[in-house]
Design a protein around this motif. Sequence first.
Motif, PDB file in Angstrom:
ATOM      1  N   ARG A 118       0.666  -1.389  -0.384  1.00  0.00           N
ATOM      2  CA  ARG A 118      -0.100   0.367   0.068  1.00  0.00           C
ATOM      3  C   ARG A 118       0.826   1.425  -0.077  1.00  0.00           C
ATOM      4  O   ARG A 118       1.252   2.032  -0.784  1.00  0.00           O
ATOM      5  CB  ARG A 118      -1.095  -0.615   1.313  1.00  0.00           C
ATOM      6  CG  ARG A 118      -2.003   1.502   0.780  1.00  0.00           C
ATOM      7  CD  ARG A 118      -2.352   1.612   2.459  1.00  0.00           C
ATOM      8  NE  ARG A 118      -3.252   0.687   2.524  1.00  0.00           N
ATOM      9  CZ  ARG A 118      -3.595  -0.595   3.492  1.00  0.00           C
ATOM     10  NH1 ARG A 118      -2.592  -0.470   4.077  1.00  0.00           N
ATOM     11  NH2 ARG A 118      -4.554  -1.616   3.590  1.00  0.00           N
ATOM     12  N   THR A 119       1.721   1.175   1.046  1.00  0.00           N
ATOM     13  CA  THR A 119       2.689   2.757   1.251  1.00  0.00           C
ATOM     14  C   THR A 119       3.290   3.083  -0.428  1.00  0.00           C
ATOM     15  O   THR A 119       4.073   3.561  -1.111  1.00  0.00           O
ATOM     16  CB  THR A 119       4.047   2.159   2.407  1.00  0.00           C
ATOM     17  OG1 THR A 119       3.327   2.065   2.703  1.00  0.00           O
ATOM     18  CG2 THR A 119       5.117   3.214   1.506  1.00  0.00           C
ATOM     19  N   ALA A 120       3.633   1.480  -1.117  1.00  0.00           N
ATOM     20  CA  ALA A 120       4.616   1.873  -2.384  1.00  0.00           C
ATOM     21  C   ALA A 120       3.319   2.014  -3.526  1.00  0.00           C
ATOM     22  O   ALA A 120       4.006   3.161  -4.317  1.00  0.00           O
ATOM     23  CB  ALA A 120       5.070   0.789  -3.240  1.00  0.00           C
ATOM     24  N   THR A 121       1.920   2.130  -3.661  1.00  0.00           N
ATOM     25  CA  THR A 121       0.812   2.001  -4.418  1.00  0.00           C
ATOM     26  C   THR A 121       0.496   3.698  -4.507  1.00  0.00           C
ATOM     27  O   THR A 121       0.516   4.266  -5.007  1.00  0.00           O
ATOM     28  CB  THR A 121       0.199   1.305  -4.098  1.00  0.00           C
ATOM     29  OG1 THR A 121       0.554   0.011  -4.373  1.00  0.00           O
ATOM     30  CG2 THR A 121      -0.987   1.296  -4.966  1.00  0.00           C
ATOM     31  N   LEU A 122       0.806   3.868  -3.297  1.00  0.00           N
ATOM     32  CA  LEU A 122       0.192   5.279  -2.952  1.00  0.00           C
ATOM     33  C   LEU A 122       1.784   5.990  -3.302  1.00  0.00           C
ATOM     34  O   LEU A 122       1.194   7.247  -3.740  1.00  0.00           O
ATOM     35  CB  LEU A 122       0.517   5.382  -0.972  1.00  0.00           C
ATOM     36  CG  LEU A 122      -1.186   4.686  -0.995  1.00  0.00           C
ATOM     37  CD1 LEU A 122      -1.412   4.868   0.987  1.00  0.00           C
ATOM     38  CD2 LEU A 122      -2.727   5.182  -1.373  1.00  0.00           C
ATOM     39  N   ARG A 123       2.655   5.704  -3.099  1.00  0.00           N
ATOM     40  CA  ARG A 123       3.829   6.695  -3.395  1.00  0.00           C
ATOM     41  C   ARG A 123       3.452   6.703  -5.180  1.00  0.00           C
ATOM     42  O   ARG A 123       4.364   7.489  -6.102  1.00  0.00           O
ATOM     43  CB  ARG A 123       5.129   6.223  -3.373  1.00  0.00           C
ATOM     44  CG  ARG A 123       6.194   6.695  -3.136  1.00  0.00           C
ATOM     45  CD  ARG A 123       7.357   6.377  -2.911  1.00  0.00           C
ATOM     46  NE  ARG A 123       7.701   6.119  -1.406  1.00  0.00           N
ATOM     47  CZ  ARG A 123       7.786   4.779  -0.383  1.00  0.00           C
ATOM     48  NH1 ARG A 123       7.801   3.643  -1.007  1.00  0.00           N
ATOM     49  NH2 ARG A 123       7.643   5.027   0.576  1.00  0.00           N
ATOM     50  N   HIS A 124       3.645   5.900  -5.780  1.00  0.00           N
ATOM     51  CA  HIS A 124       3.763   6.078  -7.336  1.00  0.00           C
ATOM     52  C   HIS A 124       2.434   6.758  -7.716  1.00  0.00           C
ATOM     53  O   HIS A 124       2.565   7.112  -8.637  1.00  0.00           O
ATOM     54  CB  HIS A 124       2.703   4.040  -7.652  1.00  0.00           C
ATOM     55  CG  HIS A 124       3.171   4.154  -9.203  1.00  0.00           C
ATOM     56  ND1 HIS A 124       3.982   4.384  -9.777  1.00  0.00           N
ATOM     57  CD2 HIS A 124       1.634   2.816  -9.618  1.00  0.00           C
ATOM     58  CE1 HIS A 124       3.519   4.586 -11.124  1.00  0.00           C
ATOM     59  NE2 HIS A 124       2.585   2.806 -11.159  1.00  0.00           N
ATOM     60  N   LEU A 152      -3.347   4.086 -15.868  1.00  0.00           N
ATOM     61  CA  LEU A 152      -2.781   4.300 -14.367  1.00  0.00           C
ATOM     62  C   LEU A 152      -2.744   4.914 -13.335  1.00  0.00           C
ATOM     63  O   LEU A 152      -2.525   4.287 -11.988  1.00  0.00           O
ATOM     64  CB  LEU A 152      -1.295   4.643 -14.186  1.00  0.00           C
ATOM     65  CG  LEU A 152       0.152   3.879 -15.797  1.00  0.00           C
ATOM     66  CD1 LEU A 152       1.010   4.884 -16.134  1.00  0.00           C
ATOM     67  CD2 LEU A 152      -0.137   2.685 -15.933  1.00  0.00           C
ATOM     68  N   VAL A 153      -3.598   5.764 -12.724  1.00  0.00           N
ATOM     69  CA  VAL A 153      -3.543   6.590 -12.137  1.00  0.00           C
ATOM     70  C   VAL A 153      -4.979   5.454 -11.120  1.00  0.00           C
ATOM     71  O   VAL A 153      -5.401   5.108 -10.457  1.00  0.00           O
ATOM     72  CB  VAL A 153      -3.868   7.851 -12.410  1.00  0.00           C
ATOM     73  CG1 VAL A 153      -5.204   8.705 -10.871  1.00  0.00           C
ATOM     74  CG2 VAL A 153      -2.838   8.870 -12.029  1.00  0.00           C
ATOM     75  N   PHE A 154      -5.540   5.006 -12.293  1.00  0.00           N
ATOM     76  CA  PHE A 154      -7.425   4.500 -11.402  1.00  0.00           C
ATOM     77  C   PHE A 154      -6.928   3.128 -11.241  1.00  0.00           C
ATOM     78  O   PHE A 154      -6.951   2.595 -10.814  1.00  0.00           O
ATOM     79  CB  PHE A 154      -8.326   4.557 -13.070  1.00  0.00           C
ATOM     80  CG  PHE A 154      -8.790   5.776 -13.247  1.00  0.00           C
ATOM     81  CD1 PHE A 154      -8.906   6.902 -12.621  1.00  0.00           C
ATOM     82  CD2 PHE A 154      -9.553   5.960 -14.918  1.00  0.00           C
ATOM     83  CE1 PHE A 154      -9.451   7.712 -12.572  1.00  0.00           C
ATOM     84  CE2 PHE A 154      -9.983   7.343 -15.166  1.00  0.00           C
ATOM     85  CZ  PHE A 154      -9.987   7.716 -14.296  1.00  0.00           C
ATOM     86  N   SER A 155      -5.488   2.059 -11.812  1.00  0.00           N
ATOM     87  CA  SER A 155      -5.283   1.232 -11.857  1.00  0.00           C
ATOM     88  C   SER A 155      -4.783   1.143 -10.401  1.00  0.00           C
ATOM     89  O   SER A 155      -5.577   0.411  -9.388  1.00  0.00           O
ATOM     90  CB  SER A 155      -4.095   1.056 -12.496  1.00  0.00           C
ATOM     91  OG  SER A 155      -5.038  -0.133 -14.111  1.00  0.00           O
ATOM     92  N   ALA A 156      -4.049   2.475  -9.578  1.00  0.00           N
ATOM     93  CA  ALA A 156      -3.117   2.487  -8.275  1.00  0.00           C
ATOM     94  C   ALA A 156      -4.309   2.641  -7.295  1.00  0.00           C
ATOM     95  O   ALA A 156      -4.064   2.206  -6.829  1.00  0.00           O
ATOM     96  CB  ALA A 156      -2.506   3.580  -8.772  1.00  0.00           C
TER      97      ALA A 156
END
Length: 196
Positions: A118-124, A152-156
């Motif tokens: 989650r931390t990595a995905t939020l950073r992305h 990419l935003v919607f996927s994240a």
Amino acid sequence: MSVRLGILALLAEEDMYGARLRAEFEARTGGTWPLNIGQVYTTLTRLERDGLVEQASGPDDEGRITYALTDTGRAEVDGWWFTPVDRSSTPRDELVIKLALSVTAVGVDVTRVVQAQRTATLRHLRDLTTLKRSATTESGTDLAWLLVLDNLVFSAEAEVRWLDHVESTLARYSTLPRCTPAAVVGHDSDRTQVRR
């Protein structure tokens, strides 16, 4: 994305040589899916073998061969534009595989795995949002790049929602014993259908 069909779509606009196809593909997708030049030439060889492209001109002074669509290739591209992308076959997703395996692995802190992701995905997601802001403030917005960024935003965002769901599911089932891999095999034949 199918590199094969992407190359055909670019050749539908004009004849090109391999390095230019690579540059056009990367420019139009914002460099999100970089292509190896060897992959481009391997794909062109297969497309030529399948009768979808042909050499439009022999090697120029720099040894570049320009390719053109055949009528069959043009029909392939025309059909591709309006054929929905098949979502019935489930692609392998490393995160899903990791979490599915972690819930059955002994000694793995699944909640920690979820939190790290989650931390990595939020950073992305933050980085993508910054890119999107800069893409829309520049003069002459590149619509293709903006659409890629939106995807990419919607996927994240969807991944973060799924990770929240995973965490709440883990909490809900925390009192139940974990299934061992041997107990899972052959447990539900319907799940086999989804895996394909």
